[in-house]
Structures are given as structure tokens and as C-alpha cells.
Scaffold this motif. Structure first.
Motif, PDB file in Angstrom:
ATOM      1  N   CYS A 110       0.808  -1.216   0.000  1.00  0.00           N
ATOM      2  CA  CYS A 110       0.000   0.000   0.000  1.00  0.00           C
ATOM      3  C   CYS A 110       0.844   1.270   0.000  1.00  0.00           C
ATOM      4  N   THR A 111       2.104   1.183   0.422  1.00  0.00           N
ATOM      5  CA  THR A 111       2.940   2.383   0.419  1.00  0.00           C
ATOM      6  C   THR A 111       3.301   2.807  -1.003  1.00  0.00           C
ATOM      7  N   GLU A 112       3.170   1.910  -1.957  1.00  0.00           N
ATOM      8  CA  GLU A 112       3.507   2.229  -3.333  1.00  0.00           C
ATOM      9  C   GLU A 112       2.353   2.897  -4.092  1.00  0.00           C
ATOM     10  N   THR A 113       1.255   3.144  -3.398  1.00  0.00           N
ATOM     11  CA  THR A 113       0.158   3.892  -4.031  1.00  0.00           C
ATOM     12  C   THR A 113       0.423   5.397  -4.002  1.00  0.00           C
ATOM     13  N   LEU A 114       1.526   5.783  -3.386  1.00  0.00           N
ATOM     14  CA  LEU A 114       1.969   7.179  -3.321  1.00  0.00           C
ATOM     15  C   LEU A 114       0.987   8.036  -2.525  1.00  0.00           C
ATOM     16  N   ALA A 115       0.845   9.308  -2.897  1.00  0.00           N
ATOM     17  CA  ALA A 115       0.074  10.261  -2.092  1.00  0.00           C
ATOM     18  C   ALA A 115      -1.401  10.271  -2.490  1.00  0.00           C
ATOM     19  N   HIS A 116      -2.161  11.120  -1.796  1.00  0.00           N
ATOM     20  CA  HIS A 116      -3.575  11.282  -2.131  1.00  0.00           C
ATOM     21  C   HIS A 116      -3.727  11.870  -3.532  1.00  0.00           C
ATOM     22  N   LEU A 117      -4.822  11.540  -4.185  1.00  0.00           N
ATOM     23  CA  LEU A 117      -5.139  12.147  -5.480  1.00  0.00           C
ATOM     24  C   LEU A 117      -5.368  13.645  -5.251  1.00  0.00           C
ATOM     25  N   ASP A 118      -4.532  14.466  -5.866  1.00  0.00           N
ATOM     26  CA  ASP A 118      -4.510  15.890  -5.535  1.00  0.00           C
ATOM     27  C   ASP A 118      -4.102  16.710  -6.761  1.00  0.00           C
ATOM     28  N   PRO A 119      -4.955  16.766  -7.799  1.00  0.00           N
ATOM     29  CA  PRO A 119      -4.566  17.468  -9.023  1.00  0.00           C
ATOM     30  C   PRO A 119      -4.324  18.964  -8.858  1.00  0.00           C
ATOM     31  N   THR A 120      -4.849  19.570  -7.798  1.00  0.00           N
ATOM     32  CA  THR A 120      -4.612  21.000  -7.570  1.00  0.00           C
ATOM     33  C   THR A 120      -3.338  21.249  -6.768  1.00  0.00           C
ATOM     34  N   ILE A 121      -2.671  20.156  -6.360  1.00  0.00           N
ATOM     35  CA  ILE A 121      -1.437  20.235  -5.564  1.00  0.00           C
ATOM     36  C   ILE A 121      -1.686  21.065  -4.299  1.00  0.00           C
ATOM     37  N   ARG A 122      -2.760  20.775  -3.624  1.00  0.00           N
ATOM     38  CA  ARG A 122      -3.135  21.466  -2.396  1.00  0.00           C
ATOM     39  C   ARG A 122      -2.268  21.041  -1.220  1.00  0.00           C
ATOM     40  N   GLY A 123      -1.988  19.740  -1.131  1.00  0.00           N
ATOM     41  CA  GLY A 123      -1.291  19.209   0.032  1.00  0.00           C
ATOM     42  C   GLY A 123      -2.265  18.821   1.137  1.00  0.00           C
ATOM     43  N   GLU A 124      -1.773  18.116   2.140  1.00  0.00           N
ATOM     44  CA  GLU A 124      -2.636  17.636   3.223  1.00  0.00           C
ATOM     45  C   GLU A 124      -2.893  18.683   4.303  1.00  0.00           C
ATOM     46  N   GLU A 125      -2.076  19.710   4.374  1.00  0.00           N
ATOM     47  CA  GLU A 125      -2.240  20.744   5.391  1.00  0.00           C
ATOM     48  C   GLU A 125      -2.592  22.078   4.738  1.00  0.00           C
ATOM     49  N   PRO A 126      -3.498  22.837   5.351  1.00  0.00           N
ATOM     50  CA  PRO A 126      -4.273  22.520   6.543  1.00  0.00           C
ATOM     51  C   PRO A 126      -5.290  21.420   6.265  1.00  0.00           C
ATOM     52  N   PRO A 127      -5.840  20.798   7.328  1.00  0.00           N
ATOM     53  CA  PRO A 127      -6.803  19.713   7.115  1.00  0.00           C
ATOM     54  C   PRO A 127      -7.999  20.177   6.282  1.00  0.00           C
ATOM     55  N   CYS A 128      -8.596  19.227   5.592  1.00  0.00           N
ATOM     56  CA  CYS A 128      -9.779  19.499   4.776  1.00  0.00           C
ATOM     57  C   CYS A 128     -10.908  20.069   5.627  1.00  0.00           C
ATOM     58  N   ASP A 129     -11.560  21.105   5.112  1.00  0.00           N
ATOM     59  CA  ASP A 129     -12.746  21.681   5.741  1.00  0.00           C
ATOM     60  C   ASP A 129     -13.959  21.190   4.958  1.00  0.00           C
ATOM     61  N   PRO A 130     -14.758  20.264   5.518  1.00  0.00           N
ATOM     62  CA  PRO A 130     -15.899  19.731   4.773  1.00  0.00           C
ATOM     63  C   PRO A 130     -16.937  20.785   4.399  1.00  0.00           C
ATOM     64  N   GLU A 131     -16.890  21.933   5.068  1.00  0.00           N
ATOM     65  CA  GLU A 131     -17.800  23.021   4.713  1.00  0.00           C
ATOM     66  C   GLU A 131     -17.366  23.726   3.435  1.00  0.00           C
ATOM     67  N   ASP A 132     -16.166  23.429   2.974  1.00  0.00           N
ATOM     68  CA  ASP A 132     -15.624  24.059   1.769  1.00  0.00           C
ATOM     69  C   ASP A 132     -14.924  22.981   0.951  1.00  0.00           C
ATOM     70  N   ALA A 133     -15.703  21.997   0.497  1.00  0.00           N
ATOM     71  CA  ALA A 133     -15.153  20.781  -0.103  1.00  0.00           C
ATOM     72  C   ALA A 133     -14.300  21.045  -1.338  1.00  0.00           C
ATOM     73  N   GLU A 134     -14.582  22.097  -2.072  1.00  0.00           N
ATOM     74  CA  GLU A 134     -13.801  22.356  -3.284  1.00  0.00           C
ATOM     75  C   GLU A 134     -12.350  22.718  -2.986  1.00  0.00           C
TER      76      GLU A 134
END
Length: 274
Positions: A110-134
Motif C-alpha cells: 500500500c505504500t507504493e500507491t503514493l500520495a492522495h489524489l490531488d490534481p490542484t497540488i493542495r497538500g494535506e495541510e491545513p486539514p480538509c474543511d468539509p464546509e468548503d469541499a472544493e
């Protein structure tokens, strides 16, 4: 007295600055584009393997059981996700799951699946705000629609995500990628690849746009989630209302109507999501 008043003013000023900084950070985050041309009727499914990748999670063997199934809405705007998990770990939650960039290799690493799908190159921080999903990572499904609580054996959820896509050739496409199931500390427990499992013929039928999920005051989608529903509970019902018309109700609460033989093709595509 003066020192107390000065301290109060200082605290108030700091609070204002923190609020401004948080607002500035949120506004600076890139925004994912809603996908409105997903191919209709194409169903993708990822089913977890019998054995966990992270063996200490199940020292006597076994794994989280379940799958994620996805299909475009009839109007091609957004993707309906159905999530079903059981035999969850007893500790280490709340658990998360995400779409990842790369597929799982044959050795199941599973480590070879690399990072999260992130085409906007947002990164993991700050954490996702579900009130602003886009502004969240496209692949951060549990960040947008809810983590899996600890202490439950099963978890099911259905929702429409506007940013992931079943359209090949764009960054948000996940049909040749994977999803990973994590402990709260981000350790990867298990993972599975998506693959197409069915293709209906909705182009031959007349479909009504399904009702979108309920939204919060800020416009963020809410989801239907149930952590106690048995795995055998059927999330989809097919009901014939008249000889010339068939109504298919999806687990996302959407009603899709089609006439004649074309309804059978559409119903077949939905039933693959069970």
C-alpha cells in the motif's frame, strides 16, 4: 486594573489576527473544478483483499472487508460513491480512507500507491474543511464526507462528490488508481485498485437529474452515513411504477426514471453498485 484591561485588549487583538490568518489561509487554497462530463453508466469498483497489508492490524489474519463503488450521476455532474466496510479494527480510529495517485502493485504494498489524489497540488495541510469541499484534496473522501468512528464493526456511506471523476485523461480521474484505508495516525492498513465492472446504456433513456444531497448553510454537501447498518442491508431498490416507466432509487437518495427497455440497462448499472 490597567494591566488587566491591557491584557484583555491584547488577547482580543491576537484573536482578531488569528481569525484573519485562518481566513487568509482558506482563501489561498486552490479550488478543485467540478466535473460535469463524466461518462454515464460506467461503474468502477475497488474491493479490499482478504489479508491486510499491515499485518499487525489483524495478527491472526484477515482484513477490513468491503468495497467502494462509484458511478456518474445520470446528468454526468459528479460521481455517486457507495462505501461499505465491515470487520473494522477494534482500535486506532477514527479511520480514514482516500483515493491515491498510483495503483496497488501485485505484491499488495500500500505504500507504493503514493500520495492522495490531488490534481490542484493542495497538500494535506491545513486539514480538509468539509464546509468548503472544493478546497480539499480531490482524493480526501473521508475528509470531505466523514471519518469512520472507532468502536464500530461496520460502516456504510453514500454521497455525491463533484470533483472526483470517471472521465479518463484528466487529473481527477480515479478509475486506474486506488484507495487506501488508514489508521488515524496515517498508517496504511489495506488498499485496493479501482476497475470498471459494468457499462449501462443511459444514452438511450431519458433520465431526470437526481436531487443533490442536502447542503449546509455554506453550500457544502452532507452525506448519508450509517455505522451500524448490517452489511446485508440493500442500499438500492428497484420499483416498477408502470409498464412504460421504471424508477430506480440510488443509495444517494436520487431518483432516476427511464422508459421501456432502456430502464433495464440503467437499473443494471445501478445494481452493480450493490
Amino acid at each position: 486594573m490597567r494591566s488587566t484591561a491591557a491584557f484583555s485588549l491584547l488577547c482580543a487583538a491576537v484573536g482578531v489576527q488569528v481569525a484573519k490568518a485562518q481566513s487568509s489561509t482558506a482563501s489561498a487554497l486552490p479550488k478543485a473544478s467540478a466535473v460535469t462530463n463524466n461518462p454515464p453508466g460506467l461503474v468502477y469498483k475497488a474491493t479490499l483483499p482478504a489479508e491486510a497489508w499491515f499485518k499487525p492490524a489483524y495478527p491472526e489474519g484477515g482484513n477490513v472487508q468491503g468495497e467502494i463503488t462509484a458511478v456518474a450521476t445520470p446528468e454526468q455532474a459528479g460521481v455517486i460513491f457507495q462505501v461499505k466496510f465491515s470487520n473494522l479494527p477494534k482500535a486506532g480510529g477514527p479511520f480514514t480512507y482516500h483515493l491515491h495517485v498510483a495503483p496497488v502493485p501485485e505484491n499488495g504494498n500500500c505504500t507504493e500507491t503514493l500520495a492522495h489524489l490531488d490534481p490542484t497540488i493542495r497538500g494535506e495541510e491545513p486539514p480538509c474543511d468539509p464546509e468548503d469541499a472544493e478546497t480539499c484534496q480531490v482524493g480526501d473522501l473521508s475528509g470531505k464526507y466523514g471519518k469512520i468512528p472507532e468502536g464500530q464493526d461496520t460502516f456504510t456511506a453514500s454521497y455525491v462528490d463533484n470533483y472526483a471523476s470517471t472521465l479518463e485523461g484528466i487529473g481527477a480521474f480515479f478509475g486506474n488508481r486506488s484507495f487506501v484505508f488508514h489508521y488515524s495516525n496515517k498508517t496504511r492498513i489495506t488498499c485496493a485498485n479501482f476497475a470498471p465492472v459494468a457499462y449501462g446504456s443511459p444514452s438511450e433513456s431519458t433520465c431526470e437529474q437526481p436531487q443533490p444531497p442536502a447542503t449546509t448553510a455554506s453550500g457544502a454537501p452532507s452525506i448519508t452515513a450509517n455505522v451500524t447498518v448490517p452489511h446485508s442491508t440493500a442500499p438500492t431498490a428497484v420499483q416498477t411504477t408502470a409498464p412504460a416507466e421504471t424508477s430506480v432509487t440510488t443509495a444517494a437518495g436520487s431518483s432516476i426514471k427511464a422508459g421501456g427497455a432502456s430502464a433495464l440497462a440503467l437499473a443494471a448499472a445501478v445494481m452493480f453498485m450493490l
